[in-house]
Motif scaffolding. Sequence first.
Motif, PDB file in Angstrom:
ATOM      1  N   ALA A  20      18.274   2.712  15.933  1.00  0.00           N
ATOM      2  CA  ALA A  20      17.962   3.590  14.812  1.00  0.00           C
ATOM      3  C   ALA A  20      17.947   5.038  15.277  1.00  0.00           C
ATOM      4  O   ALA A  20      17.236   5.386  16.220  1.00  0.00           O
ATOM      5  CB  ALA A  20      16.610   3.225  14.203  1.00  0.00           C
ATOM      6  N   GLU A  21      18.741   5.850  14.615  1.00  0.00           N
ATOM      7  CA  GLU A  21      18.744   7.293  14.865  1.00  0.00           C
ATOM      8  C   GLU A  21      18.301   7.986  13.578  1.00  0.00           C
ATOM      9  O   GLU A  21      18.915   7.811  12.528  1.00  0.00           O
ATOM     10  CB  GLU A  21      20.137   7.765  15.272  1.00  0.00           C
ATOM     11  CG  GLU A  21      20.183   9.239  15.646  1.00  0.00           C
ATOM     12  CD  GLU A  21      21.568   9.671  16.074  1.00  0.00           C
ATOM     13  OE1 GLU A  21      21.782   9.890  17.281  1.00  0.00           O
ATOM     14  OE2 GLU A  21      22.450   9.778  15.190  1.00  0.00           O
ATOM     15  N   VAL A  22      17.233   8.757  13.672  1.00  0.00           N
ATOM     16  CA  VAL A  22      16.619   9.399  12.514  1.00  0.00           C
ATOM     17  C   VAL A  22      16.799  10.902  12.630  1.00  0.00           C
ATOM     18  O   VAL A  22      16.462  11.494  13.661  1.00  0.00           O
ATOM     19  CB  VAL A  22      15.118   9.049  12.431  1.00  0.00           C
ATOM     20  CG1 VAL A  22      14.454   9.794  11.271  1.00  0.00           C
ATOM     21  CG2 VAL A  22      14.920   7.543  12.297  1.00  0.00           C
ATOM     22  N   GLN A  23      17.337  11.526  11.588  1.00  0.00           N
ATOM     23  CA  GLN A  23      17.440  12.982  11.545  1.00  0.00           C
ATOM     24  C   GLN A  23      16.559  13.525  10.436  1.00  0.00           C
ATOM     25  O   GLN A  23      16.538  12.986   9.324  1.00  0.00           O
ATOM     26  CB  GLN A  23      18.882  13.439  11.293  1.00  0.00           C
ATOM     27  CG  GLN A  23      19.030  14.964  11.383  1.00  0.00           C
ATOM     28  CD  GLN A  23      20.293  15.488  10.728  1.00  0.00           C
ATOM     29  OE1 GLN A  23      20.639  15.065   9.626  1.00  0.00           O
ATOM     30  NE2 GLN A  23      20.986  16.401  11.393  1.00  0.00           N
ATOM     31  N   ILE A  24      15.815  14.601  10.753  1.00  0.00           N
ATOM     32  CA  ILE A  24      14.965  15.280   9.782  1.00  0.00           C
ATOM     33  C   ILE A  24      15.254  16.772   9.868  1.00  0.00           C
ATOM     34  O   ILE A  24      15.366  17.330  10.971  1.00  0.00           O
ATOM     35  CB  ILE A  24      13.467  15.015  10.041  1.00  0.00           C
ATOM     36  CG1 ILE A  24      13.196  13.515  10.217  1.00  0.00           C
ATOM     37  CG2 ILE A  24      12.616  15.568   8.897  1.00  0.00           C
ATOM     38  CD1 ILE A  24      11.773  13.192  10.640  1.00  0.00           C
ATOM     39  N   ALA A  25      15.362  17.446   8.714  1.00  0.00           N
ATOM     40  CA  ALA A  25      15.645  18.883   8.690  1.00  0.00           C
ATOM     41  C   ALA A  25      14.533  19.622   7.954  1.00  0.00           C
ATOM     42  O   ALA A  25      13.946  19.102   6.989  1.00  0.00           O
ATOM     43  CB  ALA A  25      16.989  19.143   8.016  1.00  0.00           C
ATOM     44  N   TYR A  26      14.251  20.864   8.411  1.00  0.00           N
ATOM     45  CA  TYR A  26      13.169  21.677   7.862  1.00  0.00           C
ATOM     46  C   TYR A  26      13.655  23.095   7.578  1.00  0.00           C
ATOM     47  O   TYR A  26      14.602  23.580   8.201  1.00  0.00           O
ATOM     48  CB  TYR A  26      12.004  21.754   8.853  1.00  0.00           C
ATOM     49  CG  TYR A  26      11.269  20.454   9.065  1.00  0.00           C
ATOM     50  CD1 TYR A  26      10.145  20.142   8.318  1.00  0.00           C
ATOM     51  CD2 TYR A  26      11.713  19.533  10.004  1.00  0.00           C
ATOM     52  CE1 TYR A  26       9.467  18.944   8.509  1.00  0.00           C
ATOM     53  CE2 TYR A  26      11.046  18.332  10.208  1.00  0.00           C
ATOM     54  CZ  TYR A  26       9.922  18.041   9.457  1.00  0.00           C
ATOM     55  OH  TYR A  26       9.257  16.851   9.644  1.00  0.00           O
ATOM     56  N   ALA A  27      12.932  23.759   6.653  1.00  0.00           N
ATOM     57  CA  ALA A  27      13.108  25.185   6.409  1.00  0.00           C
ATOM     58  C   ALA A  27      11.830  25.899   6.832  1.00  0.00           C
ATOM     59  O   ALA A  27      10.719  25.391   6.600  1.00  0.00           O
ATOM     60  CB  ALA A  27      13.393  25.456   4.938  1.00  0.00           C
TER      61      ALA A  27
END
Length: 368
Positions: free
Chosen positions: A296-303
């Motif tokens: 499992a590869e999880v990507q999360i993006a933020y501002a």
Amino acid sequence: MSSTRFDGQFTSESVSSGHPDKVADLISDTVLDAYLQQDPVSRVAVETLVKDNTVVLAGEVSSRARIDPEPLVRAVVRDLGYIDPACAFHADRIRLINLIGAQSADIAQGVGLGHDQGAGDQGHVFGFACDETPELLPLPIALAHAITRTLEAYRRAGRDAWLRPDAKSQVTVRYEHGRPVEVVAVVVSTQHASGKPQPEIHAWVRDVLLPEALGPWHRPDITTFINPTGEFVIGGPEGDCGLTGRKIIVDTYGGYARHGGGAFSGKDASKVDRSAAYFARWVARQIVSKGIATHAEVQIAYAIGTARPVAFHVDTRGTGDNAVAADFAAKFDGRPGAIIERFGLLRPLYTRTTNHGHFGKPDLPWEI
């Protein structure tokens, strides 16, 4: 890389705590922990450069704490073993240049405190887990860390007085149908005392270090490269400049999974390129532990200044249903404040993370 179809070799490396980049990382994390010890809501982003007898600290801090970094730096260098009178980089002779300033008010106004505190910067992070090892890490990086960790244990125990702090390892693993089947090559470069014969070093690495570090993956006919350039007497910051954040692949998954690009060391938990990377790793661990997928590869993006992630993505690399995994992952709260509360990230725990990877250690809260 598809875990179900990949055939071939994959290589990862590790470095010891005495490697110049890791010296810099540990100094940065030690300064961070010192601020958090006095003021848990300190905002810290500290970089370190080390070369010859000079240590440069630079960065931004907003804190009620008051610390003197010089004794902290000297204690770190001494504990790492840089006390050889013949070396320029010596705990009692280093020169400290302190360029730490205040955090920008423009950044501070968008971060705040609590569950709805905003992210300390924009960015995207990756977390990864797989079932190749008990610690849910890819085998190449797990074994590379095992070598440097075992090497350091021998050095600190004083059983082999010729060992010195700087060292690197590299492990190549052969895969068939996405599963590791054997270790095919190992590189070990270890700093040593002047006059230690290379044949004795080679024999010790082959006959003592590798069998212990590789465990069941060891076999006598592994191709080995031991101090391949010859002598390795001049090491550490005397041999090479060290800089915080230059070993981000060593810190994570050895290149087996993607990296968001942000370094970890020296940053408090309001910086999502550290805290959210820990959270993404934890989410990936849950996916694998629950049997939803084996990878499992999880990507999360933020501002910057915004609490909730702007994007969330899960890739199981063909070992599970991506939509099911994403739905499972989405139930966890990815706001920086919630991550900080879940893992207790206002504590001074960051020097425990610096060396031999930030993942796979059972005493870290995101590894539970």
